[in-house]
Design a protein around this motif. Structure first.
Motif, PDB file in Angstrom:
ATOM      1  N   VAL A  69       0.854  -1.194   0.000  1.00 23.47           N
ATOM      2  CA  VAL A  69       0.000   0.000   0.000  1.00 23.47           C
ATOM      3  C   VAL A  69       0.884   1.236   0.000  1.00 23.47           C
ATOM      4  O   VAL A  69       0.806   2.060  -0.902  1.00 23.47           O
ATOM      5  CB  VAL A  69      -0.971   0.023   1.204  1.00 23.47           C
ATOM      6  N   PHE A  70       1.752   1.358   1.010  1.00 22.57           N
ATOM      7  CA  PHE A  70       2.510   2.587   1.199  1.00 22.57           C
ATOM      8  C   PHE A  70       3.819   2.637   0.423  1.00 22.57           C
ATOM      9  O   PHE A  70       4.450   3.683   0.364  1.00 22.57           O
ATOM     10  CB  PHE A  70       2.784   2.795   2.691  1.00 22.57           C
ATOM     11  N   SER A  71       4.260   1.530  -0.158  1.00 21.17           N
ATOM     12  CA  SER A  71       5.549   1.472  -0.855  1.00 21.17           C
ATOM     13  C   SER A  71       6.662   2.090  -0.006  1.00 21.17           C
ATOM     14  O   SER A  71       7.487   2.854  -0.493  1.00 21.17           O
ATOM     15  CB  SER A  71       5.469   2.138  -2.234  1.00 21.17           C
ATOM     16  N   ASP A  72       6.674   1.758   1.264  1.00 19.07           N
ATOM     17  CA  ASP A  72       7.678   2.231   2.210  1.00 19.07           C
ATOM     18  C   ASP A  72       9.072   1.864   1.689  1.00 19.07           C
ATOM     19  O   ASP A  72       9.304   0.738   1.260  1.00 19.07           O
ATOM     20  CB  ASP A  72       7.411   1.555   3.558  1.00 19.07           C
ATOM     21  N   ALA A  73       9.990   2.808   1.733  1.00 16.46           N
ATOM     22  CA  ALA A  73      11.351   2.571   1.230  1.00 16.46           C
ATOM     23  C   ALA A  73      11.997   1.368   1.914  1.00 16.46           C
ATOM     24  O   ALA A  73      12.723   0.600   1.278  1.00 16.46           O
ATOM     25  CB  ALA A  73      12.206   3.820   1.417  1.00 16.46           C
ATOM     26  N   VAL A 109      -9.000   2.900   4.866  1.00 11.07           N
ATOM     27  CA  VAL A 109      -9.768   3.087   3.626  1.00 11.07           C
ATOM     28  C   VAL A 109      -9.372   4.370   2.894  1.00 11.07           C
ATOM     29  O   VAL A 109      -9.105   4.335   1.687  1.00 11.07           O
ATOM     30  CB  VAL A 109     -11.288   3.009   3.900  1.00 11.07           C
ATOM     31  N   PRO A 110      -9.265   5.537   3.573  1.00 11.09           N
ATOM     32  CA  PRO A 110      -8.862   6.746   2.832  1.00 11.09           C
ATOM     33  C   PRO A 110      -7.426   6.669   2.318  1.00 11.09           C
ATOM     34  O   PRO A 110      -7.091   7.260   1.299  1.00 11.09           O
ATOM     35  CB  PRO A 110      -9.015   7.884   3.840  1.00 11.09           C
ATOM     36  N   ARG A 111      -6.594   5.931   3.001  1.00 11.05           N
ATOM     37  CA  ARG A 111      -5.205   5.782   2.552  1.00 11.05           C
ATOM     38  C   ARG A 111      -5.142   4.936   1.293  1.00 11.05           C
ATOM     39  O   ARG A 111      -4.350   5.201   0.394  1.00 11.05           O
ATOM     40  CB  ARG A 111      -4.355   5.195   3.675  1.00 11.05           C
ATOM     41  N   LEU A 112      -5.964   3.907   1.228  1.00 10.01           N
ATOM     42  CA  LEU A 112      -6.043   3.109  -0.004  1.00 10.01           C
ATOM     43  C   LEU A 112      -6.465   4.008  -1.166  1.00 10.01           C
ATOM     44  O   LEU A 112      -5.859   3.980  -2.238  1.00 10.01           O
ATOM     45  CB  LEU A 112      -7.031   1.949   0.159  1.00 10.01           C
ATOM     46  N   ALA A 113      -7.497   4.812  -0.940  1.00 10.95           N
ATOM     47  CA  ALA A 113      -7.983   5.719  -1.985  1.00 10.95           C
ATOM     48  C   ALA A 113      -6.895   6.709  -2.403  1.00 10.95           C
ATOM     49  O   ALA A 113      -6.721   6.984  -3.597  1.00 10.95           O
ATOM     50  CB  ALA A 113      -9.227   6.460  -1.501  1.00 10.95           C
ATOM     51  N   PHE A 114      -6.147   7.223  -1.430  1.00  9.39           N
ATOM     52  CA  PHE A 114      -5.075   8.169  -1.714  1.00  9.39           C
ATOM     53  C   PHE A 114      -4.046   7.570  -2.673  1.00  9.39           C
ATOM     54  O   PHE A 114      -3.529   8.257  -3.546  1.00  9.39           O
ATOM     55  CB  PHE A 114      -4.407   8.583  -0.399  1.00  9.39           C
ATOM     56  N   TYR A 115      -3.756   6.294  -2.511  1.00 12.80           N
ATOM     57  CA  TYR A 115      -2.785   5.605  -3.361  1.00 12.80           C
ATOM     58  C   TYR A 115      -3.425   4.979  -4.596  1.00 12.80           C
ATOM     59  O   TYR A 115      -2.753   4.270  -5.350  1.00 12.80           O
ATOM     60  CB  TYR A 115      -2.030   4.536  -2.557  1.00 12.80           C
ATOM     61  N   GLY A 116      -4.713   5.236  -4.817  1.00 11.77           N
ATOM     62  CA  GLY A 116      -5.389   4.709  -5.990  1.00 11.77           C
ATOM     63  C   GLY A 116      -5.607   3.206  -5.919  1.00 11.77           C
ATOM     64  O   GLY A 116      -5.632   2.530  -6.942  1.00 11.77           O
ATOM     65  N   GLN A 118      -7.659  -0.303  -4.012  1.00 12.20           N
ATOM     66  CA  GLN A 118      -8.812  -0.839  -3.307  1.00 12.20           C
ATOM     67  C   GLN A 118      -8.318  -2.031  -2.506  1.00 12.20           C
ATOM     68  O   GLN A 118      -7.252  -2.603  -2.799  1.00 12.20           O
ATOM     69  CB  GLN A 118      -9.891  -1.261  -4.293  1.00 12.20           C
ATOM     70  N   ALA A 119      -9.103  -2.436  -1.537  1.00 12.41           N
ATOM     71  CA  ALA A 119      -8.728  -3.593  -0.713  1.00 12.41           C
ATOM     72  C   ALA A 119      -8.455  -4.809  -1.591  1.00 12.41           C
ATOM     73  O   ALA A 119      -7.518  -5.567  -1.330  1.00 12.41           O
ATOM     74  CB  ALA A 119      -9.822  -3.892   0.305  1.00 12.41           C
ATOM     75  N   ASP A 120      -9.239  -4.994  -2.633  1.00  9.76           N
ATOM     76  CA  ASP A 120      -9.050  -6.147  -3.522  1.00  9.76           C
ATOM     77  C   ASP A 120      -7.677  -6.141  -4.192  1.00  9.76           C
ATOM     78  O   ASP A 120      -7.123  -7.203  -4.471  1.00  9.76           O
ATOM     79  CB  ASP A 120     -10.147  -6.206  -4.585  1.00  9.76           C
ATOM     80  N   ASP A 121      -7.115  -4.966  -4.460  1.00 10.82           N
ATOM     81  CA  ASP A 121      -5.773  -4.883  -5.051  1.00 10.82           C
ATOM     82  C   ASP A 121      -4.725  -5.445  -4.091  1.00 10.82           C
ATOM     83  O   ASP A 121      -3.817  -6.175  -4.491  1.00 10.82           O
ATOM     84  CB  ASP A 121      -5.401  -3.427  -5.378  1.00 10.82           C
ATOM     85  N   VAL A 122      -4.860  -5.094  -2.824  1.00 11.33           N
ATOM     86  CA  VAL A 122      -3.893  -5.554  -1.823  1.00 11.33           C
ATOM     87  C   VAL A 122      -4.067  -7.049  -1.577  1.00 11.33           C
ATOM     88  O   VAL A 122      -3.087  -7.792  -1.479  1.00 11.33           O
ATOM     89  CB  VAL A 122      -4.032  -4.739  -0.518  1.00 11.33           C
ATOM     90  N   LEU A 123      -5.308  -7.506  -1.520  1.00 16.01           N
ATOM     91  CA  LEU A 123      -5.557  -8.937  -1.346  1.00 16.01           C
ATOM     92  C   LEU A 123      -5.065  -9.727  -2.554  1.00 16.01           C
ATOM     93  O   LEU A 123      -4.564 -10.849  -2.402  1.00 16.01           O
ATOM     94  CB  LEU A 123      -7.041  -9.193  -1.083  1.00 16.01           C
ATOM     95  N   ALA A 124      -5.152  -9.141  -3.746  1.00 13.75           N
ATOM     96  CA  ALA A 124      -4.614  -9.807  -4.943  1.00 13.75           C
ATOM     97  C   ALA A 124      -3.091  -9.922  -4.851  1.00 13.75           C
ATOM     98  O   ALA A 124      -2.516 -10.944  -5.259  1.00 13.75           O
ATOM     99  CB  ALA A 124      -5.022  -9.049  -6.207  1.00 13.75           C
ATOM    100  N   ALA A 125      -2.431  -8.908  -4.302  1.00 12.90           N
ATOM    101  CA  ALA A 125      -0.974  -8.980  -4.103  1.00 12.90           C
ATOM    102  C   ALA A 125      -0.648 -10.076  -3.096  1.00 12.90           C
ATOM    103  O   ALA A 125       0.313 -10.834  -3.286  1.00 12.90           O
ATOM    104  CB  ALA A 125      -0.431  -7.631  -3.631  1.00 12.90           C
ATOM    105  N   PHE A 126      -1.443 -10.175  -2.039  1.00 15.32           N
ATOM    106  CA  PHE A 126      -1.265 -11.254  -1.065  1.00 15.32           C
ATOM    107  C   PHE A 126      -1.376 -12.602  -1.788  1.00 15.32           C
ATOM    108  O   PHE A 126      -0.514 -13.470  -1.640  1.00 15.32           O
ATOM    109  CB  PHE A 126      -2.332 -11.141   0.031  1.00 15.32           C
ATOM    110  N   ASP A 127      -2.431 -12.767  -2.559  1.00 14.87           N
ATOM    111  CA  ASP A 127      -2.663 -14.044  -3.246  1.00 14.87           C
ATOM    112  C   ASP A 127      -1.549 -14.359  -4.247  1.00 14.87           C
ATOM    113  O   ASP A 127      -1.175 -15.514  -4.423  1.00 14.87           O
ATOM    114  CB  ASP A 127      -4.014 -14.023  -3.963  1.00 14.87           C
TER     115      ASP A 127
END
Length: 192
Positions: A69-73, A109-116, A118-127
């Motif tokens: 989500v945050f692409s933390d360095a 939720v607003p942080r997900l929106a800020f980075y463009g 959705q929860a499904d995007d992050v869950l897809a990365a998990f999968d």
């Protein structure tokens, strides 16, 4: 899933602080559900990197948020290792359930929106990146934060690195090391 960060000129939602030039803004860590003592999900002050032990790694939920989500360095070497195949992230179905729950938190939720995202995007990365394994039996050590016990149990069972920002986990470093688990908030070096 986009990792590009927010559009130019976008303002961070409350709780986000601006990142360095060229890096996305960074959010605070997610607070875990009931049973946490409030300090459990706080960012740890210990910044000692974790040696990548073998190819296996267990990631707690805040590290997953940092990477996807945050692409933390600090999470970029981890993400590169996962995408390049030099690291194998192992996770249980309950870990995915926790991630889905955290992605629905009002502060996330607003942080997900800020980075463009959705929860499904992050869950897809998990999968895509996590290798599902069965839940591990209870480890011989117990975490003060019961929400983190599943991560500890899995890391102990597989004797691998455990990446976590949770203070309760990080306070257990010596006991975990004696069980073959190297716990910390980042990888010691970028995987080859």
């Amino acid at each position: 899933m986009s990792a590009a960060g927010p559009p130019q000129g976008a303002k961070a939602p409350p709780g986000l602080r601006a990142g360095a030039p060229g890096l996305p803004a960074q959010a605070g860590t997610a607070r875990r559900g009931a049973g946490s003592d409030g300090s459990a999900a706080c960012k740890a002050s210990e910044d000692t990197p974790v040696p990548s032990v073998g190819a296996l790694v267990v990631l707690d939920t805040n590290i997953v948020l940092d990477a996807f989500v945050f692409s933390d360095a600090a999470a970029l070497p981890l993400r590169a290792g996962l995408e390049g195949g030099s690291l194998r992230w192992i996770a249980t179905p309950d870990m995915r359930i926790e991630l889905a729950r955290v992605l629905g938190y009002p502060q996330i939720v607003p942080r997900l929106a800020f980075y463009g995202l959705q929860a499904d995007d992050v869950l897809a990365a998990f999968d895509r990146h996590a290798q599902r394994v069965d839940a591990a039996p209870k480890a011989p050590v117990t975490c003060a934060d019961p929400d983190d016990q599943i991560f500890i149990d899995l890391a102990v069972r597989h004797r691998c690195a455990l990446l976590s920002k949770d203070r309760a986990v990080l306070r257990m470093r010596k006991r975990l090391a004696a069980l073959g688990v190297h716990a910390g908030i980042a990888l010691a070096h970028q995987p080859a």
